[in-house]
Design a protein around this motif. Structure first.
Motif, short mmCIF file in Angstrom:
data_model
loop_
_atom_site.label_atom_id
_atom_site.label_comp_id
_atom_site.label_asym_id
_atom_site.label_seq_id
_atom_site.Cartn_x
_atom_site.Cartn_y
_atom_site.Cartn_z
N MET A 1 0.81 -1.21 0.00
CA MET A 1 0.00 0.00 0.00
C MET A 1 0.85 1.27 0.00
N SER A 2 2.11 1.14 -0.26
CA SER A 2 2.98 2.31 -0.18
C SER A 2 2.55 3.41 -1.14
N ASP A 3 1.95 3.02 -2.29
CA ASP A 3 1.54 4.04 -3.24
C ASP A 3 0.32 4.82 -2.74
N ALA A 4 -0.34 4.31 -1.67
CA ALA A 4 -1.48 5.03 -1.10
C ALA A 4 -1.04 6.15 -0.18
N LEU A 5 0.24 6.15 0.22
CA LEU A 5 0.71 7.13 1.19
C LEU A 5 1.24 8.36 0.48
N ASP A 6 0.32 9.30 0.17
CA ASP A 6 0.75 10.54 -0.44
C ASP A 6 0.44 11.72 0.47
N PHE A 7 0.19 11.42 1.74
CA PHE A 7 -0.03 12.45 2.75
C PHE A 7 0.79 12.02 3.96
N ALA A 239 -7.65 -8.84 4.47
CA ALA A 239 -8.18 -9.03 3.12
C ALA A 239 -8.30 -7.73 2.34
N VAL A 240 -8.00 -6.60 2.97
CA VAL A 240 -8.14 -5.30 2.31
C VAL A 240 -6.94 -5.08 1.38
N THR A 241 -7.20 -4.99 0.11
CA THR A 241 -6.15 -4.75 -0.88
C THR A 241 -5.84 -3.26 -0.97
N PRO A 242 -4.71 -2.89 -1.58
CA PRO A 242 -4.44 -1.47 -1.80
C PRO A 242 -5.55 -0.78 -2.58
N GLU A 243 -6.13 -1.48 -3.54
CA GLU A 243 -7.20 -0.88 -4.34
C GLU A 243 -8.44 -0.62 -3.49
N ARG A 247 -10.34 2.89 -2.40
CA ARG A 247 -11.78 3.07 -2.64
C ARG A 247 -12.49 3.50 -1.34
N LEU A 248 -12.10 2.89 -0.23
CA LEU A 248 -12.65 3.31 1.07
C LEU A 248 -12.30 4.76 1.35
N ARG A 249 -11.06 5.12 1.06
CA ARG A 249 -10.63 6.50 1.30
C ARG A 249 -11.46 7.49 0.49
N GLU A 250 -11.74 7.15 -0.77
CA GLU A 250 -12.52 8.06 -1.60
C GLU A 250 -13.97 8.16 -1.11
N TRP A 251 -14.52 7.04 -0.62
CA TRP A 251 -15.89 7.10 -0.09
C TRP A 251 -15.94 8.03 1.12
N LEU A 252 -14.95 7.93 1.98
CA LEU A 252 -14.91 8.81 3.15
C LEU A 252 -14.76 10.27 2.73
N ARG A 253 -13.93 10.53 1.75
CA ARG A 253 -13.75 11.92 1.29
C ARG A 253 -15.05 12.48 0.74
#
Length: 264
Positions: A1-7, A239-243, A247-253
């Motif tokens: 999930m390293s590509d998810a860390l842009d903050f 079981a939570v994939t990077p994708e 997607r969860l992050r975008e729903w929260l946003r």
């Protein structure tokens, strides 16, 4: 999930919290480079801990939404007391919410996995005060024994040898008695979460709870609500994939209020 860390995380601080019924809770707050009023709380499944790489990766993915509070439920790892496997744990989550409010957060979303998902649903219905709730791989009812994994879990928490194993090898201390009063089931209280939005997420390959549990919780909830059945997904944090985390992050946003710029 390293590509998810842009903050990037700029600070990590531990807090020792005390619940309304006197249990000590070990928690950790991860913050980004600028002060914010939005936070996301991650609630692990049974035997989980905020120290796990899975929870850490999820926390890093959620940092773009807000600061992230992770914690260990009662009876788990560094927290005090004994696990009640989803009953009194709503007080643990509320202790986290109280601290976040004290720290100035005005919009807080809760995201739970497995046991933590049941706690998130019940907490949002009983305590309220959440801006959004997400339940991943959660049960809809108590004492479910319909899968082999759940039959083994019940043996682990109901028998002395099982509790010894959990205490010795998983750092989880479990109560040795049944609930005195059965709490309302997630499917019984989901309708009380509205007007806060609820997202129910479940894998169609979950070895603990079949998809019917997610359908029951979602069906009982009032709008606004969403249901994601994920093909091939297993159970909870692992079981939570990077994708899916993105997607969860975008729903929260989409469902949380935008941060207000501070006046100079």
């Amino acid at each position: 999930m390293s590509d998810a860390l842009d903050f990037p995380i700029t600070r990590s601080r531990r807090y020792w919290l005390t619940t309304a019924d006197g249990v000590g809770i070990d928690s950790q707050l991860l913050t980004g480079p600028v002060p914010r009023t939005t936070a996301v709380v991650l609630a692990n499944g049974f035997t989980g801990t905020y120290r796990s790489p899975h929870t850490r990766a999820l926390a890093e993915a959620m940092l773009q939404v807000g600061d992230v509070m992770t914690f260990d439920f009662r009876g788990h790892h560094g927290s005090g007391g004994r696990s009640t496997v989803g009953n009194a744990e709503i007080h643990d989550l509320e202790a986290v919410m109280v601290r976040l409010r004290e720290l100035g957060y005005t919009s807080v979303a809760t995201v739970g996995f497995s046991m933590g998902a049941a706690v998130v649903v019940r907490h949002a219905a009983v305590y309220g005060g959440v801006a959004a709730a997400v339940a991943v791989s959660g049960p809809s009812r108590w004492y479910y024994r319909g899968t082999r994994r759940m039959r083994l879990l019940h043996l682990g928490v109901e028998r002395g040898l099982g509790r010894f194993f959990l205490r010795s090898f998983r750092k989880v201390r479990v109560i040795d008695r049944e609930w005195e009063t059965r709490p309302a089931e997630p499917r019984e209280v989901a309708g009380k979460i509205s007007p806060a939005p609820l997202l129910v997420v479940h894998g169609d390959a979950d070895p603990y709870f079949p998809v019917s549990h997610a359908l029951d919780v979602h069906g009982a909830a009032e709008e606004p609500k969403d249901l994601w059945i994920i093909p091939g997904m297993g159970h909870a944090e692992r079981a939570v994939t990077p994708e899916l985390s993105l997607r969860l992050r975008e729903w929260l946003r989409e469902h949380l209020p935008e941060e207000q710029a501070e006046e100079n």
